[in-house]
Design a protein around this motif. Structure first.
Motif, short mmCIF file in Angstrom:
data_model
loop_
_atom_site.label_atom_id
_atom_site.label_comp_id
_atom_site.label_asym_id
_atom_site.label_seq_id
_atom_site.Cartn_x
_atom_site.Cartn_y
_atom_site.Cartn_z
N TRP A 22 47.30 -7.15 35.58
CA TRP A 22 48.27 -6.52 36.50
C TRP A 22 48.04 -5.01 36.52
O TRP A 22 48.03 -4.39 37.60
CB TRP A 22 49.70 -6.81 36.07
CG TRP A 22 50.71 -6.23 37.02
CD1 TRP A 22 51.30 -6.85 38.07
CD2 TRP A 22 51.22 -4.88 37.03
NE1 TRP A 22 52.14 -5.98 38.74
CE2 TRP A 22 52.11 -4.78 38.12
CE3 TRP A 22 51.00 -3.77 36.23
CZ2 TRP A 22 52.77 -3.59 38.43
CZ3 TRP A 22 51.65 -2.57 36.53
CH2 TRP A 22 52.54 -2.50 37.62
N LEU A 23 47.86 -4.43 35.35
CA LEU A 23 47.69 -2.98 35.25
C LEU A 23 46.45 -2.52 36.02
O LEU A 23 46.50 -1.57 36.80
CB LEU A 23 47.58 -2.59 33.78
CG LEU A 23 47.54 -1.10 33.45
CD1 LEU A 23 48.89 -0.47 33.73
CD2 LEU A 23 47.15 -0.89 31.99
N ALA A 24 45.33 -3.23 35.82
CA ALA A 24 44.09 -2.83 36.48
C ALA A 24 44.17 -3.01 37.99
O ALA A 24 43.59 -2.23 38.76
CB ALA A 24 42.92 -3.63 35.91
N ALA A 25 44.89 -4.05 38.43
CA ALA A 25 44.99 -4.32 39.87
C ALA A 25 45.96 -3.39 40.57
O ALA A 25 45.74 -3.02 41.73
CB ALA A 25 45.43 -5.78 40.08
N ASN A 26 47.03 -3.00 39.88
CA ASN A 26 48.10 -2.23 40.52
C ASN A 26 48.10 -0.75 40.18
O ASN A 26 48.66 0.05 40.94
CB ASN A 26 49.46 -2.84 40.14
CG ASN A 26 49.67 -4.19 40.77
OD1 ASN A 26 50.13 -4.31 41.90
ND2 ASN A 26 49.34 -5.24 40.03
N ALA A 86 41.46 -7.55 43.28
CA ALA A 86 41.82 -6.14 43.46
C ALA A 86 41.28 -5.24 42.37
O ALA A 86 41.30 -4.01 42.51
CB ALA A 86 43.35 -6.01 43.54
N VAL A 87 40.82 -5.80 41.27
CA VAL A 87 40.37 -4.99 40.14
C VAL A 87 39.13 -4.19 40.52
O VAL A 87 38.13 -4.76 40.99
CB VAL A 87 40.08 -5.87 38.90
CG1 VAL A 87 39.45 -5.03 37.78
CG2 VAL A 87 41.36 -6.52 38.41
N GLU A 88 39.19 -2.90 40.32
CA GLU A 88 38.05 -2.03 40.60
C GLU A 88 37.23 -1.73 39.35
O GLU A 88 36.03 -1.47 39.45
CB GLU A 88 38.56 -0.71 41.21
CG GLU A 88 39.31 -0.88 42.52
CD GLU A 88 39.91 0.42 43.02
OE1 GLU A 88 39.70 1.47 42.35
OE2 GLU A 88 40.60 0.39 44.06
N ALA A 89 37.84 -1.77 38.20
CA ALA A 89 37.16 -1.38 36.96
C ALA A 89 36.16 -2.46 36.52
O ALA A 89 36.40 -3.66 36.73
CB ALA A 89 38.20 -1.17 35.86
#
Length: 319
Positions: free
Chosen positions: A105-109, A237-240
């Motif tokens: 959730w953290l990485a996506a948002n 959605a994760v960019e990392a």
């Protein structure tokens, strides 16, 4: 590690913090655990990173929430606030099991907070009802619901020992182990169960269970945990850069991820793993033949996966 607490917008987060020996690394434990769950790998990690190991809401010495507030999105937002206020720079984030869902959730948002993401054996797709009912991971939430209905005044640790099948793999010895454990808990209220004649790997599970809020589990059992959170959309959605650790010990032994009752004996089966890898933009897969608690059972492999991820994102840590 120094144990600290911080209050942000009225919510208290308890955490362990190591010395500033490198880039920030945030560790997020799984359901029923607490920050000390990472004790086996911390001696290595604190030499290379500035480690922050949090107690997730409803665990350890962090604050509790109401039943409707235990969602991946709400608890993930608390984790984001912790990074904003305490860490104050982008970090490599490693989450185990349900902690990996929070890290996701953290990485996506909040992508600006996450330089690299390690998902340690997360229950991607499998922990969503009704499928969760046919998984080993669904046992803890189910018992949390039963406990609150039947014996809410009793410690959850005691209820779990009496009513779960945790010791079933000891066969005919299980009943005697349960009797011993219940006596020990009654004689040592508030302390994590210690069974001196069993390996540490068996005992480690109870370190955090004694401080676990069973209301947290009810959110998983009902599916409320997923309100406002879509697993597939979050993965996409994760960019990392991301490392996905997938344990496959049951498959290696039996050629399938399911037992004879068609119960999933892993956090993810092969199809779950493949779907996650397709959705992630920059993934690496690490498959390990062990149980769910990789950073305890296969500490060297966990550390190697984390080191490789850190190299990929340009924050290898000091040697």
């Amino acid at each position: 590690m120094a144990e600290r607490r911080v209050e942000i917008d009225g919510f208290v987060t308890n955490y362990g913090e190591g010395p500033d020996n490198g880039p920030p690394l945030v560790l997020v434990h799984g359901q029923g655990s607490q920050w000390e769950d990472h004790a086996k790998v911390l001696p290595e990690l604190v030499q290379r990173y500035h480690v922050y190991a949090v107690d997730v809401a409803g665990h350890g010495q962090s604050g509790r929430l109401g039943a409707q507030d235990y969602t991946n999105a709400n608890v993930g937002a608390l984790l984001a606030a912790f990074l904003d206020v305490v860490v104050r720079e982008p970090a490599v984030v490693s989450g185990h099991s349900s902690g990996a869902l929070l890290a996701l959730w953290l990485a996506a948002n909040r992508p600006e907070l996450v330089r690299g993401l390690l998902l340690e054996d997360p229950p991607l797709f499998s922990s969503i009802p009704p499928r969760a009912e046919r998984t080993t991971g669904g046992m803890l939430p189910r018992l949390a619901v039963e406990h609150l209905r039947a014996k809410p005044a009793e410690s959850f640790q005691r209820y779990y020992v009496e009513h779960s099948e945790y010791f079933a793999f000891f066969g005919p010895l299980a009943r005697g182990i349960v009797r011993y454990s219940l006596r020990w808990i009654d004689n040592n209220p508030g302390r994590p169960l210690r069974i001196f004649f069993l390996p540490w790997l068996v005992n480690v599970y109870f370190e955090g269970l004694v401080n676990y809020d069973p209301v947290f589990g009810t959110a998983f059992d009902s599916g409320h945990w997923y309100d406002g959170f879509d697993t597939a959309a979050a993965l996409a959605a994760v960019e990392a850069p991301t490392t996905l650790i997938h344990t496959n010990w049951w498959f290696k032994r039996n050629g399938t991820y399911y037992d004879e009752r068609d119960v999933l004996m892993a956090a993810m089966d092969g199809a779950d793993k493949d779907r996650a890898m397709e959705l992630l933009r920059d993934p690496e897969l690490v498959e390990i033949a062990c149980g769910h608690l990789v950073h305890v059972e296969r500490a060297k492999e966990y550390l190697a996966a984390l080191a490789a991820l850190s190299e990929r994102v340009g924050v290898p840590g000091r040697s």
